[in-house]
Design an enzyme around this catalytic site. Sequence first.
Site, PDB file in Angstrom:
ATOM      1  N   GLY A 148       0.822  -1.207   0.000  1.00  0.00           N
ATOM      2  CA  GLY A 148       0.000   0.000   0.000  1.00  0.00           C
ATOM      3  C   GLY A 148       0.848   1.246   0.000  1.00  0.00           C
TER       4      GLY A 148
ATOM      5  N   GLY B 233       3.381   3.238   0.991  1.00  0.00           N
ATOM      6  CA  GLY B 233       4.589   3.077   1.800  1.00  0.00           C
ATOM      7  C   GLY B 233       5.259   4.377   2.178  1.00  0.00           C
ATOM      8  N   ARG B 234       4.973   5.442   1.438  1.00  0.00           N
ATOM      9  CA  ARG B 234       5.579   6.748   1.740  1.00  0.00           C
ATOM     10  C   ARG B 234       4.644   7.905   1.394  1.00  0.00           C
ATOM     11  NH1 ARG B 234       9.931   7.643  -3.157  1.00  0.00           N
ATOM     12  NH2 ARG B 234       8.612   6.905  -4.847  1.00  0.00           N
TER      13      ARG B 234
ATOM     14  N   LYS C 198       3.826  13.126  -0.488  1.00  0.00           N
ATOM     15  CA  LYS C 198       4.622  12.016  -1.011  1.00  0.00           C
ATOM     16  C   LYS C 198       6.055  12.177  -0.507  1.00  0.00           C
ATOM     17  CE  LYS C 198       5.521   9.255  -5.097  1.00  0.00           C
ATOM     18  NZ  LYS C 198       5.242   9.061  -6.540  1.00  0.00           N
TER      19      LYS C 198
ATOM     20  N   ASP D 273      12.636   3.450   3.558  1.00  0.00           N
ATOM     21  CA  ASP D 273      12.788   4.584   4.477  1.00  0.00           C
ATOM     22  C   ASP D 273      11.623   5.576   4.426  1.00  0.00           C
ATOM     23  OD1 ASP D 273      13.263   6.181   2.175  1.00  0.00           O
ATOM     24  OD2 ASP D 273      15.404   5.766   2.267  1.00  0.00           O
ATOM     25  N   GLY D 274      10.680   5.386   3.502  1.00  0.00           N
ATOM     26  CA  GLY D 274       9.508   6.250   3.460  1.00  0.00           C
ATOM     27  C   GLY D 274       9.739   7.622   2.857  1.00  0.00           C
TER      28      GLY D 274
ATOM     29  N   ASP E 162      -2.338  -0.639  -9.221  1.00  0.00           N
ATOM     30  CA  ASP E 162      -2.167   0.262  -8.078  1.00  0.00           C
ATOM     31  C   ASP E 162      -1.739   1.666  -8.513  1.00  0.00           C
ATOM     32  OD1 ASP E 162       0.355  -0.970  -8.759  1.00  0.00           O
ATOM     33  OD2 ASP E 162       1.204  -0.037  -6.984  1.00  0.00           O
ATOM     34  N   ASN E 163      -1.340   1.839  -9.791  1.00  0.00           N
ATOM     35  CA  ASN E 163      -1.000   3.158 -10.317  1.00  0.00           C
ATOM     36  C   ASN E 163      -2.096   3.682 -11.241  1.00  0.00           C
ATOM     37  OD1 ASN E 163       1.451   3.261  -8.979  1.00  0.00           O
ATOM     38  ND2 ASN E 163       2.558   2.284 -10.647  1.00  0.00           N
TER      39      ASN E 163
ATOM     40  N   ASP F 197       0.376   9.059 -10.039  1.00  0.00           N
ATOM     41  CA  ASP F 197       1.675   8.421  -9.789  1.00  0.00           C
ATOM     42  C   ASP F 197       2.660   8.604 -10.940  1.00  0.00           C
ATOM     43  OD1 ASP F 197       1.640   7.643  -7.224  1.00  0.00           O
ATOM     44  OD2 ASP F 197       1.186   5.548  -7.565  1.00  0.00           O
TER      45      ASP F 197
END
Length: 566
Positions: free
Chosen positions: A132, A134-135, A154, A166-167, A319-320, A329
């Site tokens: 999902g 992640g950042r 983002k 690391d996000g 997902d994009n 995205d």
Amino acid sequence: MKENSKKLIETFEELSNLSDYSFVNKLNSDPDAKHNADNKFPREVFSGHYVSVSPTAIKDPIYISHSKDFFKELGLSESLIKSDDFIKMFSGDMSNISNLTQNIGWATGYALSIYGTEYYAQCPFQTGNGYGDGRAISVFEALINHKRWEFQLKGAGKTPYCRGADGRAVLRSSVREFLAQEHMHALGIPTSRSLTLFTSTKEQVNRPWFRDNSYSKDPEVMIEEDVAITTRVASSFIRVGQIELFGRRARKNKHENALKELEMIVLHLIDREYIEEIKNNLNLEEKVIILAKQFQNRLTSMVANWIRVGYCQGNFNSDNCAAGGFTLDYGPFGFIEMFDPKYQSWTGGGMHFSFFNQPLAAEKNFKSFCSALKPLISSSSDVLEELEEIENNFAKVMQEKMENMWASKLGISKFDVKLFEELINLMIETKVDYTIFFRELSSIPNDIKNIEKSFYGSLNNETIKSRWNNWLEKWKSHVNVNDKESKQKLSIQMKLVNPKYTLREWHLVWAYQEAQDGNYEAVNELQKIMTNPYNEQTKEIENKYYTKKPSDFFGIAGISHVSCSS
């Protein structure tokens, strides 16, 4: 619900007063969130539509730019960019803003399908429960001038979906996304929007990248890059992959509320994106059918328009793919320069996400979307059959949109397949710049000399020269331009379809390299030019930006191709 008239929003408090958090108020939160401290480490999320998580502020944020056009559309005062609370919010610091209605953000899970095939391995738990945002963290939702907007950071730090990363986003990719979103909007194509761009020289992360002037397809070194946060804004950030996640759970009966949570997210999608097309008094099955038709219409139009302007999404997974039917995205995207139907800027994208394959990639995402809806209508064979008819009709609708697009791009009233195929073959053989060719064609040239500006090589081959002249004569017989007035009218019409300026990667490289050195003039210059892509601009700008890709850049890693979005 709090709304405002078209009065200018002067203070952060006035902006905050417009908050209306429909996503978190109407949908289910992850029930395990309260047992997992700050929710900033990878874990499985089994149910719920979102996880509450605070963004991680970047250290000592430095303002780079904001979208002046979007500020005007929202009615935001330019003075807001100097507000401490505004800077804190959009650089990830929500902890010290006193007049904010909600001091915590939210991240969402989604599923992954690549070209219509379900994947689970990208999730660290091999279950799909850890994939999902992640950042990306949404931090604000508001009704502004009777329209709902969601604000998402983002590069805002870790979430349960960070998969051990690391996000963070780096300055390079943030500059690309910030400029590309507003450029796409100016091209007239539905998209998420850019609000602000902040960086920090006090925080760096390591990323794989290429050596200078390398031809490698794979990253060769780890480089240290400054972090950045870009704020993207949209009517919602619901993706096909998100609907798909809940569809999979309902199909597999993963938990007792699985079907209900699918219904909730689908109805919320309708409220956020299709409220004008789908009336509230319809039953669920009727809503599902209209939703599928409407999304098909938007998705096919969007992809046809991508090809019209030379855009290649590069990584068009489910997902994009925004379920609202707009561009979302901007990771490994690219605008085509030398025409090649197989163009793909992302080394990991493969042929299935190449330039001319985007209609088929869209169809695969649409099938994933329809598959996710089916548990909601499984009790009615007639409705299932109707949905499958819509699903199977995608290719036909897509083809019609493509043919209409090519006809408008060529300035002809009806698509002619023979004329089109002959042109495509000539463009490939001659090595033609896609944007420049169609813009020069829009001036209704008398002969080949007027379009040679778009050719990457000289036309020494008499056979090809003859073929070009023959094609131009055939094309002129289709456009039926008989006098100066009709020629001028057609030229104006075609120039509204064929942009003069598109965002070339070597321009982006220059902008983010300058930004890395603390010079943001290039970012602002590109923003100004690329938000007026159809307009004639000064001779100086034309000489600088309406030009073919320099020969030294062909094949160079980071310019001709990229490895990831970082």
